[in-house]
Design a protein around this motif. Structure first.
Motif, PDB file in Angstrom:
ATOM      1  N   GLU A  37       0.819  -1.215   0.000  1.00 41.60           N
ATOM      2  CA  GLU A  37       0.000   0.000   0.000  1.00 41.60           C
ATOM      3  C   GLU A  37       0.853   1.265   0.000  1.00 41.60           C
ATOM      4  O   GLU A  37       0.539   2.240  -0.692  1.00 41.60           O
ATOM      5  CB  GLU A  37      -0.940  -0.012   1.202  1.00 41.60           C
ATOM      6  CG  GLU A  37      -2.048  -1.057   1.095  1.00 41.60           C
ATOM      7  CD  GLU A  37      -2.898  -1.112   2.351  1.00 41.60           C
ATOM      8  OE1 GLU A  37      -2.955  -0.094   3.072  1.00 41.60           O
ATOM      9  OE2 GLU A  37      -3.501  -2.174   2.609  1.00 41.60           O
ATOM     10  N   LEU A  38       1.938   1.271   0.778  1.00 37.11           N
ATOM     11  CA  LEU A  38       2.789   2.460   0.816  1.00 37.11           C
ATOM     12  C   LEU A  38       3.515   2.653  -0.512  1.00 37.11           C
ATOM     13  O   LEU A  38       3.721   3.798  -0.952  1.00 37.11           O
ATOM     14  CB  LEU A  38       3.788   2.355   1.966  1.00 37.11           C
ATOM     15  CG  LEU A  38       3.200   2.434   3.374  1.00 37.11           C
ATOM     16  CD1 LEU A  38       4.312   2.337   4.425  1.00 37.11           C
ATOM     17  CD2 LEU A  38       2.412   3.720   3.576  1.00 37.11           C
ATOM     18  N   ALA A  39       3.906   1.578  -1.166  1.00 42.61           N
ATOM     19  CA  ALA A  39       4.543   1.703  -2.480  1.00 42.61           C
ATOM     20  C   ALA A  39       3.586   2.356  -3.466  1.00 42.61           C
ATOM     21  O   ALA A  39       3.971   3.271  -4.216  1.00 42.61           O
ATOM     22  CB  ALA A  39       4.986   0.335  -2.977  1.00 42.61           C
ATOM     23  N   LEU A  72       5.731   4.364  -6.179  1.00 46.17           N
ATOM     24  CA  LEU A  72       6.957   3.598  -6.357  1.00 46.17           C
ATOM     25  C   LEU A  72       6.659   2.276  -7.058  1.00 46.17           C
ATOM     26  O   LEU A  72       5.546   1.758  -6.989  1.00 46.17           O
ATOM     27  CB  LEU A  72       7.604   3.309  -4.994  1.00 46.17           C
ATOM     28  CG  LEU A  72       7.948   4.545  -4.148  1.00 46.17           C
ATOM     29  CD1 LEU A  72       8.432   4.114  -2.774  1.00 46.17           C
ATOM     30  CD2 LEU A  72       8.999   5.389  -4.844  1.00 46.17           C
ATOM     31  N   ALA A  73       7.670   1.759  -7.719  1.00 41.13           N
ATOM     32  CA  ALA A  73       7.516   0.448  -8.337  1.00 41.13           C
ATOM     33  C   ALA A  73       7.223  -0.580  -7.250  1.00 41.13           C
ATOM     34  O   ALA A  73       7.788  -0.516  -6.154  1.00 41.13           O
ATOM     35  CB  ALA A  73       8.778   0.070  -9.092  1.00 41.13           C
ATOM     36  N   ALA A  74       6.340  -1.500  -7.562  1.00 45.34           N
ATOM     37  CA  ALA A  74       6.008  -2.533  -6.585  1.00 45.34           C
ATOM     38  C   ALA A  74       7.267  -3.309  -6.218  1.00 45.34           C
ATOM     39  O   ALA A  74       7.952  -3.836  -7.099  1.00 45.34           O
ATOM     40  CB  ALA A  74       4.961  -3.477  -7.146  1.00 45.34           C
ATOM     41  N   VAL A 117       9.851   2.545   0.950  1.00 45.61           N
ATOM     42  CA  VAL A 117       8.457   2.995   0.949  1.00 45.61           C
ATOM     43  C   VAL A 117       8.116   3.794   2.194  1.00 45.61           C
ATOM     44  O   VAL A 117       7.023   4.380   2.281  1.00 45.61           O
ATOM     45  CB  VAL A 117       7.477   1.808   0.808  1.00 45.61           C
ATOM     46  CG1 VAL A 117       7.865   0.913  -0.369  1.00 45.61           C
ATOM     47  CG2 VAL A 117       7.368   0.996   2.094  1.00 45.61           C
ATOM     48  N   ILE A 118       9.015   3.841   3.177  1.00 53.68           N
ATOM     49  CA  ILE A 118       8.779   4.627   4.399  1.00 53.68           C
ATOM     50  C   ILE A 118       9.324   6.024   4.154  1.00 53.68           C
ATOM     51  O   ILE A 118      10.529   6.255   4.206  1.00 53.68           O
ATOM     52  CB  ILE A 118       9.444   3.965   5.614  1.00 53.68           C
ATOM     53  CG1 ILE A 118       8.889   2.553   5.821  1.00 53.68           C
ATOM     54  CG2 ILE A 118       9.242   4.814   6.868  1.00 53.68           C
ATOM     55  CD1 ILE A 118       9.543   1.786   6.957  1.00 53.68           C
ATOM     56  N   ARG A 119       8.413   6.967   3.880  1.00 53.13           N
ATOM     57  CA  ARG A 119       8.852   8.278   3.385  1.00 53.13           C
ATOM     58  C   ARG A 119       8.339   9.451   4.212  1.00 53.13           C
ATOM     59  O   ARG A 119       8.772  10.586   4.011  1.00 53.13           O
ATOM     60  CB  ARG A 119       8.417   8.452   1.925  1.00 53.13           C
ATOM     61  CG  ARG A 119       8.885   7.303   1.023  1.00 53.13           C
ATOM     62  CD  ARG A 119       8.552   7.557  -0.441  1.00 53.13           C
ATOM     63  NE  ARG A 119       9.301   8.686  -0.970  1.00 53.13           N
ATOM     64  CZ  ARG A 119      10.545   8.612  -1.417  1.00 53.13           C
ATOM     65  NH1 ARG A 119      11.195   7.460  -1.373  1.00 53.13           N
ATOM     66  NH2 ARG A 119      11.141   9.677  -1.895  1.00 53.13           N
TER      67      ARG A 119
END
Length: 320
Positions: free
Chosen positions: A21-23, A28-30, A56-58
């Motif tokens: 979900e965060l990607a 972002l690319a999976a 993915v943690i942004r």
């Protein structure tokens, strides 16, 4: 059975669905499936998947979600106190710097449904000077949620003595000292972590079982080993049935159980204890030794420790 989460990394605590979900949210690319299957794998395979997940943690909200869900997962497995390890270095560019990264984790931990402490970690792959910077940062937040200082990553990438100044800062601040060691390296590395770094716990450290003198050192000083049973088979370090838990317990070494990176190893905290029971054949009494080791070697506040220890005794007394 009450227990403490002694060894858990921020990115590795993420749920697979949250990773996906965060990607998507950040365009972002999976990332590839994080879980390691088959093997044995080289460390670079693990590191590549971990790095892809960490990307993915942004935002602070992302951190808050990962920490909240990690707390929920640990609590569901009987955990009464969790210690979450984070190296702020790799999160700093997205979150606004080292201090901002630590504060995002501390804010999330303070809001979690489970009491939590934060272990700030440097990396064996970075310099001793960088570790000193992070140790000073950890010391600044001692008493405000930071409970320890560690060294993560592959211990073959650094020299133990280079990190001694950082660990002296952590000791002076009253923090737990928890370097990874004795995963790929031999028992001498575990000894050096104790004698040169003043480790109060050692992450993994299973190679200590090969050296009676090192076992005696750990037992004499009360240095706990943080064992994460599902972390060893994917690298060929130990077969699941050969993890030396009983050897360590018989030598009087405190053993604490952690889940390390459930995202990659696909097993949470309660599942680590189930592995010890079902694969290693540990009895209920031996499982309570692990739970007690995790509690007494932790930074949990004293009243909470006593409550959890009483709960462990009650659990054992109620077993058929």
């Amino acid at each position: 059975m009450p227990k403490v989460q002694s060894h858990l990394h921020l990115t590795g605590a993420m749920r697979p669905a949250t990773l996906d979900e965060l990607a998507i949210r950040h365009g972002l690319a999976a990332p590839p499936p994080a879980a390691l299957t088959g093997g044995p794998h080289e460390w670079a395979v693990f590191q590549g998947r971990y790095d892809a997940a960490r990307a993915v943690i942004r935002t602070p909200d992302d951190v808050a979600r990962v920490v909240r869900e990690a707390a929920e997962d640990d609590a569901a497995g009987g955990c009464g106190w969790s210690e979450l390890q984070v190296d702020p270095t790799s999160y700093a560019p997205a979150l606004g710097g080292l201090e901002a990264a630590v504060e995002a984790v501390l804010t999330a931990a303070a809001a979690a449904s489970l009491p939590m402490g934060v272990v700030v970690a440097s990396s064996w792959a970075r310099s001793g000077e960088h570790a000193t910077t992070l140790a000073r940062l950890a010391a600044r937040y001692a008493g405000d949620g930071v409970v320890g200082f560690g060294l993560s990553n592959d211990e073959r990438l650094g020299r133990v003595g280079d990190f001694a100044p950082a660990f002296r800062i952590a000791a002076d601040a009253g923090l737990l000292r928890t370097p990874h060691g004795g995963f790929f390296t031999g028992a001498a590395h575990v000894r050096d972590c104790v004698e040169l770094l003043g480790a109060t716990r050692v992450g993994h450290g299973t190679s200590a079982a090969d050296d009676a003198a090192v076992l005696d050192l750990l037992a004499e000083r009360g240095v706990a080993l943080e064992l994460c049973p599902t972390s060893y088979p994917p690298f060929g370090v130990h077969a699941a049935s050969e993890i030396p838990v009983r050897t360590l317990l018989a030598a009087g070494v405190p053993v604490a159980i952690g889940s390390d990176d459930p995202l990659l190893f696909a097993v949470g905290l309660a599942g680590q204890y189930a592995l010890c029971r079902d694969v290693l054949g540990l009895t209920d009494a031996e499982l309570t030794e692990l739970a007690r080791g995790s509690i007494t070697s932790s930074a949990a506040p004293s009243p909470l420790r006593e409550t959890m220890l009483a709960g462990v005794d009650a659990w054992l007394a109620g077993r058929p």
